[in-house]
Design a protein around this motif. Structure first.
Motif, mmCIF file in Angstrom:
data_model
loop_
_atom_site.group_PDB
_atom_site.id
_atom_site.type_symbol
_atom_site.label_atom_id
_atom_site.label_comp_id
_atom_site.label_asym_id
_atom_site.label_seq_id
_atom_site.Cartn_x
_atom_site.Cartn_y
_atom_site.Cartn_z
ATOM 1 N N THR A 104 0.853 -1.198 0.000
ATOM 2 C CA THR A 104 0.000 0.000 0.000
ATOM 3 C C THR A 104 0.889 1.247 0.000
ATOM 4 O OG1 THR A 104 -0.054 0.380 2.395
ATOM 5 C CG2 THR A 104 -1.602 -1.250 1.541
ATOM 6 N N SER A 105 0.242 2.414 -0.044
ATOM 7 C CA SER A 105 1.054 3.648 0.007
ATOM 8 C C SER A 105 1.164 4.145 1.455
ATOM 9 C CB SER A 105 0.406 4.721 -0.863
ATOM 10 O OG SER A 105 -0.915 4.922 -0.399
ATOM 11 N N VAL A 106 0.619 3.371 2.417
ATOM 12 C CA VAL A 106 0.621 3.796 3.825
ATOM 13 C C VAL A 106 1.997 3.548 4.457
ATOM 14 C CG1 VAL A 106 -0.450 3.397 6.080
ATOM 15 C CG2 VAL A 106 -1.833 3.241 3.998
ATOM 16 N N ARG A 107 2.527 4.577 5.150
ATOM 17 C CA ARG A 107 3.833 4.444 5.798
ATOM 18 C C ARG A 107 3.720 4.764 7.286
ATOM 19 N NH1 ARG A 107 4.398 1.867 2.408
ATOM 20 N NH2 ARG A 107 5.513 2.042 0.451
ATOM 21 N N LEU A 108 4.589 4.161 8.081
ATOM 22 C CA LEU A 108 4.633 4.481 9.517
ATOM 23 C C LEU A 108 5.611 5.631 9.707
ATOM 24 C CD1 LEU A 108 4.917 0.831 10.887
ATOM 25 C CD2 LEU A 108 2.875 2.289 10.866
ATOM 26 N N ASP A 109 5.180 6.703 10.395
ATOM 27 C CA ASP A 109 6.058 7.857 10.566
ATOM 28 C C ASP A 109 6.822 7.811 11.883
ATOM 29 O OD1 ASP A 109 5.352 9.541 8.178
ATOM 30 O OD2 ASP A 109 3.366 9.144 9.008
ATOM 31 N N TYR A 110 6.099 7.477 12.976
ATOM 32 C CA TYR A 110 6.741 7.464 14.294
ATOM 33 C C TYR A 110 6.238 6.286 15.129
ATOM 34 C CZ TYR A 110 8.117 12.337 13.585
ATOM 35 O OH TYR A 110 8.668 13.488 13.103
ATOM 36 N N VAL A 111 7.140 5.753 15.924
ATOM 37 C CA VAL A 111 6.728 4.831 16.972
ATOM 38 C C VAL A 111 7.032 5.545 18.287
ATOM 39 C CG1 VAL A 111 7.152 2.602 18.078
ATOM 40 C CG2 VAL A 111 7.146 2.784 15.579
ATOM 41 N N ILE A 112 5.983 5.871 19.024
ATOM 42 C CA ILE A 112 6.152 6.583 20.297
ATOM 43 C C ILE A 112 6.210 5.544 21.409
ATOM 44 C CG2 ILE A 112 5.006 8.125 21.938
ATOM 45 C CD1 ILE A 112 3.939 9.713 19.608
ATOM 46 N N TYR A 113 7.351 5.523 22.082
ATOM 47 C CA TYR A 113 7.531 4.563 23.179
ATOM 48 C C TYR A 113 7.366 5.317 24.501
ATOM 49 C CZ TYR A 113 10.280 1.638 26.430
ATOM 50 O OH TYR A 113 10.723 0.919 27.515
ATOM 51 N N LYS A 189 15.931 0.214 15.330
ATOM 52 C CA LYS A 189 16.773 -0.100 14.162
ATOM 53 C C LYS A 189 16.189 0.479 12.880
ATOM 54 C CE LYS A 189 18.931 -4.220 15.993
ATOM 55 N NZ LYS A 189 18.472 -5.536 16.405
ATOM 56 N N LYS A 190 14.881 0.631 12.833
ATOM 57 C CA LYS A 190 14.265 1.215 11.628
ATOM 58 C C LYS A 190 14.369 2.741 11.629
ATOM 59 C CE LYS A 190 10.758 -2.277 10.620
ATOM 60 N NZ LYS A 190 10.980 -2.491 9.173
ATOM 61 N N GLY A 191 14.828 3.313 12.779
ATOM 62 C CA GLY A 191 15.043 4.766 12.859
ATOM 63 C C GLY A 191 13.778 5.575 13.069
ATOM 64 N N ILE A 192 12.689 4.930 13.523
ATOM 65 C CA ILE A 192 11.452 5.708 13.700
ATOM 66 C C ILE A 192 10.978 5.733 15.163
ATOM 67 C CG2 ILE A 192 10.582 5.517 11.326
ATOM 68 C CD1 ILE A 192 8.817 3.197 12.198
ATOM 69 N N LEU A 193 11.830 5.264 16.078
ATOM 70 C CA LEU A 193 11.425 5.209 17.494
ATOM 71 C C LEU A 193 11.727 6.524 18.214
ATOM 72 C CD1 LEU A 193 10.527 2.832 19.636
ATOM 73 C CD2 LEU A 193 12.812 3.296 20.514
ATOM 74 N N GLU A 194 10.760 7.025 18.976
ATOM 75 C CA GLU A 194 10.977 8.195 19.839
ATOM 76 C C GLU A 194 10.530 7.801 21.250
ATOM 77 O OE1 GLU A 194 12.354 11.036 19.033
ATOM 78 O OE2 GLU A 194 12.357 10.891 16.844
#
Ligand code: AP5
Length: 213
Positions: A104-113, A189-194
């Motif tokens: 799909t064209s849907v992307r994950l922008d952030y994972v908020i921990y 590791k995917k660089g999207i974790l905050e």
């Protein structure tokens, strides 16, 4: 923008999601809430999930992943941007999500921990009360309703979740450490974790997050 919320039970994922939705208009996909609604409606999925939830264990990956992937196909949800709250909860669920989204064209922008101490978690879960009418969240220690046991928003009775009992909370925490915590590294590791300090007051957490998003 599409966001995943990760953190131990009681870290404040649902509370934060409520705030983000109110202010930013995201669509909220909470697998825990969807499963509790399915159970209240006595659907096959709800009744199957009940035995796992009552023990504080995870519902099988294929059941929750199917629910989430169905939701993510909805045009309204894609348009608004979504908050995934309580999903994924295992590496397998995260991989299934990646696979599902890859076409799909849907992307994950952030994972908020949301990181929270065990002391905070236990106090919050033992104090949590939920409205039977509109589902709004309260806490007898940290977010008291104006009238005891009644919802500020709709006046319905407040109740305690079955899985907030002490023995079940302990198991939920063990399950979190074993099955869900590895997701932190997966997304780092995917660089999207905050990472944010979930022990703080919700207003402060919200401001911290707004500085990053
Ligand atoms: P789910 O409903 O997702 O539960 P959870 O992840 O354990 O999270 P909680 O809802 O308990 O906590 P929260 O972090 O949202 O905290 P909240 O904001 O409410 O899942 C339940 C069950 O469903 C699972 O055990 C499993 O069986 C099944 N399930 C769900 N998803 C699944 C999946 N993907 N795979 C397999 N099984 C799945 O806050 C807690 C309390 O603290 C509230 O009273 C709130 O008012 C208060 N509070 C929150 N933040 C603050 C703050 N900053 N300051 C003061 N008080 C606060």
């Amino acid at each position: 923008m599409n966001i995943i919320l990760v953190g131990p039970p009681g870290a404040g994922k649902g509370t934060l999601a409520e705030r983000l939705i109110e202010n930013k208009g995201f669509a909220h996909i909470s697998t825990g809430q969807i499963l509790r609604e399915a159970l209240a409606n006595k659907t096959k999925v709800g009744l199957e999930a009940k035995e796992y939830m009552d023990r504080g264990e995870l519902v099988p990956d294929e059941v929750v992943t199917r629910i989430v992937m169905e939701k993510l196909k909805e045009k309204e949800i894609q348009k608004a941007g979504f908050i995934l709250d309580g999903f994924p909860r295992t590496i397998n669920q995260a991989e299934l999500l990646d696979k599902g989204l890859s076409s799909t064209s849907v992307r994950l922008d952030y994972v908020i921990y949301l990181e929270a101490s065990e002391k905070t978690i236990i106090r919050r879960l033992s104090g949590r009360r939920i409205c039977r009418g509109c589902g709004k969240n309260f806490n007898i220690y940290t977010m008291q309703p104006k009238k005891e046991s009644l919802c500020d928003a709709c006046g319905s009775e407040l109740y305690q979740r079955d899985d907030d009992k002490e023995e079940t909370v302990k198991n939920r925490l063990d399950v979190y450490k074993e099955s869900t915590e590895p997701l932190i590294d997966y997304y780092r590791k995917k660089g999207i974790l905050e990472t944010f300090d979930g022990d703080k007051q919700i207003d402060d957490i919200y401001s911290d997050i707004m500085r990053v998003l």
